[in-house]
Design a protein around this motif. Structure first.
Motif, PDB file in Angstrom:
ATOM      1  N   GLY A  49      85.051  74.625  62.615  1.00  0.00           N
ATOM      2  CA  GLY A  49      84.574  74.518  61.243  1.00  0.00           C
ATOM      3  C   GLY A  49      83.585  75.579  60.815  1.00  0.00           C
ATOM      4  N   LYS A  50      83.244  76.516  61.715  1.00  0.00           N
ATOM      5  CA  LYS A  50      82.259  77.556  61.400  1.00  0.00           C
ATOM      6  C   LYS A  50      82.958  78.894  61.180  1.00  0.00           C
ATOM      7  N   VAL A  51      82.575  79.597  60.111  1.00  0.00           N
ATOM      8  CA  VAL A  51      83.089  80.946  59.863  1.00  0.00           C
ATOM      9  C   VAL A  51      82.405  81.903  60.836  1.00  0.00           C
ATOM     10  N   ILE A  52      83.211  82.509  61.719  1.00  0.00           N
ATOM     11  CA  ILE A  52      82.652  83.389  62.756  1.00  0.00           C
ATOM     12  C   ILE A  52      83.118  84.835  62.589  1.00  0.00           C
ATOM     13  N   GLY A  53      83.972  85.085  61.606  1.00  0.00           N
ATOM     14  CA  GLY A  53      84.447  86.442  61.385  1.00  0.00           C
ATOM     15  C   GLY A  53      85.045  86.580  60.008  1.00  0.00           C
ATOM     16  N   SER A  54      85.170  87.829  59.570  1.00  0.00           N
ATOM     17  CA  SER A  54      85.718  88.088  58.238  1.00  0.00           C
ATOM     18  C   SER A  54      86.455  89.412  58.228  1.00  0.00           C
ATOM     19  N   ALA A  55      87.345  89.564  57.252  1.00  0.00           N
ATOM     20  CA  ALA A  55      87.995  90.835  56.958  1.00  0.00           C
ATOM     21  C   ALA A  55      88.520  90.740  55.532  1.00  0.00           C
ATOM     22  N   THR A  56      88.348  91.815  54.766  1.00  0.00           N
ATOM     23  CA  THR A  56      88.771  91.805  53.373  1.00  0.00           C
ATOM     24  C   THR A  56      89.715  92.975  53.093  1.00  0.00           C
ATOM     25  N   ALA A  57      90.540  92.796  52.084  1.00  0.00           N
ATOM     26  CA  ALA A  57      91.402  93.881  51.616  1.00  0.00           C
ATOM     27  C   ALA A  57      91.478  93.806  50.097  1.00  0.00           C
ATOM     28  N   ILE A  58      90.980  94.838  49.429  1.00  0.00           N
ATOM     29  CA  ILE A  58      91.128  94.951  47.984  1.00  0.00           C
ATOM     30  C   ILE A  58      92.466  95.633  47.719  1.00  0.00           C
ATOM     31  N   THR A  59      93.267  95.043  46.848  1.00  0.00           N
ATOM     32  CA  THR A  59      94.552  95.658  46.519  1.00  0.00           C
ATOM     33  C   THR A  59      94.422  96.335  45.162  1.00  0.00           C
ATOM     34  N   TYR A  60      94.282  97.639  45.200  1.00  0.00           N
ATOM     35  CA  TYR A  60      94.109  98.414  43.980  1.00  0.00           C
ATOM     36  C   TYR A  60      95.474  98.658  43.337  1.00  0.00           C
ATOM     37  N   ASN A  61      95.893  97.680  42.520  1.00  0.00           N
ATOM     38  CA  ASN A  61      97.138  97.788  41.749  1.00  0.00           C
ATOM     39  C   ASN A  61      98.350  98.042  42.651  1.00  0.00           C
ATOM     40  N   ASN A  62      98.256  97.571  43.902  1.00  0.00           N
ATOM     41  CA  ASN A  62      99.311  97.770  44.912  1.00  0.00           C
ATOM     42  C   ASN A  62      99.585  99.247  45.220  1.00  0.00           C
ATOM     43  N   GLU A  63      98.700 100.128  44.756  1.00  0.00           N
ATOM     44  CA  GLU A  63      98.811 101.543  45.103  1.00  0.00           C
ATOM     45  C   GLU A  63      98.110 101.795  46.437  1.00  0.00           C
ATOM     46  N   VAL A  64      96.909 101.265  46.565  1.00  0.00           N
ATOM     47  CA  VAL A  64      96.132 101.374  47.800  1.00  0.00           C
ATOM     48  C   VAL A  64      95.525 100.013  48.112  1.00  0.00           C
ATOM     49  N   ALA A  65      95.652  99.583  49.351  1.00  0.00           N
ATOM     50  CA  ALA A  65      94.930  98.407  49.830  1.00  0.00           C
ATOM     51  C   ALA A  65      93.768  98.908  50.669  1.00  0.00           C
ATOM     52  N   TRP A  66      92.571  98.396  50.352  1.00  0.00           N
ATOM     53  CA  TRP A  66      91.369  98.898  51.024  1.00  0.00           C
ATOM     54  C   TRP A  66      90.776  97.814  51.920  1.00  0.00           C
ATOM     55  N   ILE A  67      90.812  98.055  53.232  1.00  0.00           N
ATOM     56  CA  ILE A  67      90.293  97.097  54.210  1.00  0.00           C
ATOM     57  C   ILE A  67      88.800  97.331  54.426  1.00  0.00           C
ATOM     58  N   GLY A  68      88.051  96.245  54.499  1.00  0.00           N
ATOM     59  CA  GLY A  68      86.618  96.337  54.758  1.00  0.00           C
ATOM     60  C   GLY A  68      86.055  95.023  55.264  1.00  0.00           C
ATOM     61  N   MET A  69      84.777  95.002  55.479  1.00  0.00           N
ATOM     62  CA  MET A  69      84.030  93.807  55.869  1.00  0.00           C
ATOM     63  C   MET A  69      84.621  93.127  57.116  1.00  0.00           C
ATOM     64  N   VAL A  70      85.048  93.957  58.078  1.00  0.00           N
ATOM     65  CA  VAL A  70      85.547  93.411  59.346  1.00  0.00           C
ATOM     66  C   VAL A  70      84.328  93.101  60.216  1.00  0.00           C
ATOM     67  N   LEU A  71      84.007  91.830  60.310  1.00  0.00           N
ATOM     68  CA  LEU A  71      82.786  91.369  60.972  1.00  0.00           C
ATOM     69  C   LEU A  71      83.105  90.204  61.897  1.00  0.00           C
ATOM     70  N   VAL A  72      82.444  90.191  63.038  1.00  0.00           N
ATOM     71  CA  VAL A  72      82.551  89.056  63.956  1.00  0.00           C
ATOM     72  C   VAL A  72      81.149  88.707  64.448  1.00  0.00           C
ATOM     73  N   ASP A  73      80.822  87.442  64.371  1.00  0.00           N
ATOM     74  CA  ASP A  73      79.542  86.944  64.895  1.00  0.00           C
ATOM     75  C   ASP A  73      79.361  87.423  66.335  1.00  0.00           C
ATOM     76  N   LYS A  74      78.172  87.941  66.651  1.00  0.00           N
ATOM     77  CA  LYS A  74      77.937  88.540  67.973  1.00  0.00           C
ATOM     78  C   LYS A  74      78.187  87.568  69.117  1.00  0.00           C
ATOM     79  N   ASP A  75      78.037  86.266  68.879  1.00  0.00           N
ATOM     80  CA  ASP A  75      78.270  85.285  69.941  1.00  0.00           C
ATOM     81  C   ASP A  75      79.745  85.049  70.226  1.00  0.00           C
ATOM     82  N   PHE A  76      80.617  85.641  69.420  1.00  0.00           N
ATOM     83  CA  PHE A  76      82.056  85.400  69.577  1.00  0.00           C
ATOM     84  C   PHE A  76      82.833  86.695  69.803  1.00  0.00           C
TER      85      PHE A  76
END
Length: 283
Positions: A49-76
């Motif tokens: 039930g705990k969020v321990i990681g993240s990853a995002t992708a902005i889809t710029y009009n389906n021309e470019v998808a931009w991946i970012g915010m790839v994070l993982v809690d240090k304990d995991f």
């Protein structure tokens, strides 16, 4: 057992804790922008039930998808969670013409394993105090961006970045209208600069222009508004003259990023007109 789910606005607090733990610069508004748009793909790794990681992708009009915010809690960490998130994003982004990201030195080998290649380097430079000297813009006609000008700014950014970022440009403008600048010759934009307040620094960028001289004028104008405030910029390493000038202003190189593309660089944009990006989470 770790499972993946879509990040929702209810997860903003947990996501903000992940970025704050790494002393990154994102705010609650930044996370809300990333998560709230239904076109974007934002994932959470969850255990018990705990969020321990993240990853995002902005889809710029389906021309470019931009991946970012790839994070993982240090304990995991060390359990392949970041790769799990990346593989899921790539699976969901098959429809995009181009997939790109800005990798940290630690992340670059991971992205190379899944098919990303280097495009160019970016330097993160910080000015901890904002005590700038000799930044007068001189006689250049710098004007504030108005709502009427936004379409022209979006079109110019589309040409330079390689994809339509209308929602992002509007988000940045609305965050900091008083520090949004452009230079025009007649009806034609010669360059623009936007900025936003971050959790730890003011981020200056994007800055795009037809020449280094115009780029410098726009940066000077923005810095006039940021005196006595900590500022961060992400500058293309190949803009060596600009990097030296920023060094003389007191900016210090903090780290580097590598801009990367997945398999093919279908939307390269015009890097010669790009001077500062608006942050690795946005491109």
């Amino acid at each position: 057992m770790v499972s993946l789910k879509r990040l929702t606005t209810e997860d903003i607090g947990a996501a903000l804790k992940l970025s704050a733990a790494e002393k990154w610069n994102q705010t609650e508004k930044d996370w809300s922008f990333l998560i709230s748009s239904p076109e974007n793909i934002c994932l959470a790794a969850v255990e018990n039930g705990k969020v321990i990681g993240s990853a995002t992708a902005i889809t710029y009009n389906n021309e470019v998808a931009w991946i970012g915010m790839v994070l993982v809690d240090k304990d995991f960490r060390g359990r392949g969670i970041s790769l799990m998130l990346i593989y899921k994003l790539l699976e969901k982004l098959k429809h995009c013409r181009s997939i790109k990201l800005d990798a940290t030195p630690a992340g670059q080998p991971v992205y190379e394993k899944v098919g990303f290649s280097e495009e160019y380097k970016i330097l993160r430079m910080i000015h901890p105090t904002g005590e700038f000297e000799n930044i007068s813009t001189g006689k250049n006609e710098v004007t504030q961006v108005s709502e009427i000008d936004l379409k022209d700014v979006v079109d110019y950014d589309h040409h330079v970045f390689g994809a339509n970022r209308k929602k992002l440009i509007e988000f940045l403008y609305n965050q900091n209208r008083g520090n949004s600048w452009m230079i025009k010759t007649g009806e034609k934009i010669d360059g623009f600069a936007l900025a936003r307040e971050g959790a730890r620094f003011y981020q200056l960028g994007p800055v795009s222009a037809i020449s280094p001289e115009i780029g410098k004028v726009l940066i000077r104008k923005s810095l006039e508004k940021l005196k006595d405030k900590p500022v961060v910029i992400d500058v293309l390493e190949e803009k060596k003259e600009l990097v030296l000038w920023l060094d003389k202003l007191g900016f210090i190189v903090q780290r580097s990023f590598t801009r990367m593309f997945h398999h093919k660089n279908a939307n390269p944009g015009s890097g010669d007109k790009q001077y500062l990006i608006c942050g690795p989470e946005f491109g």
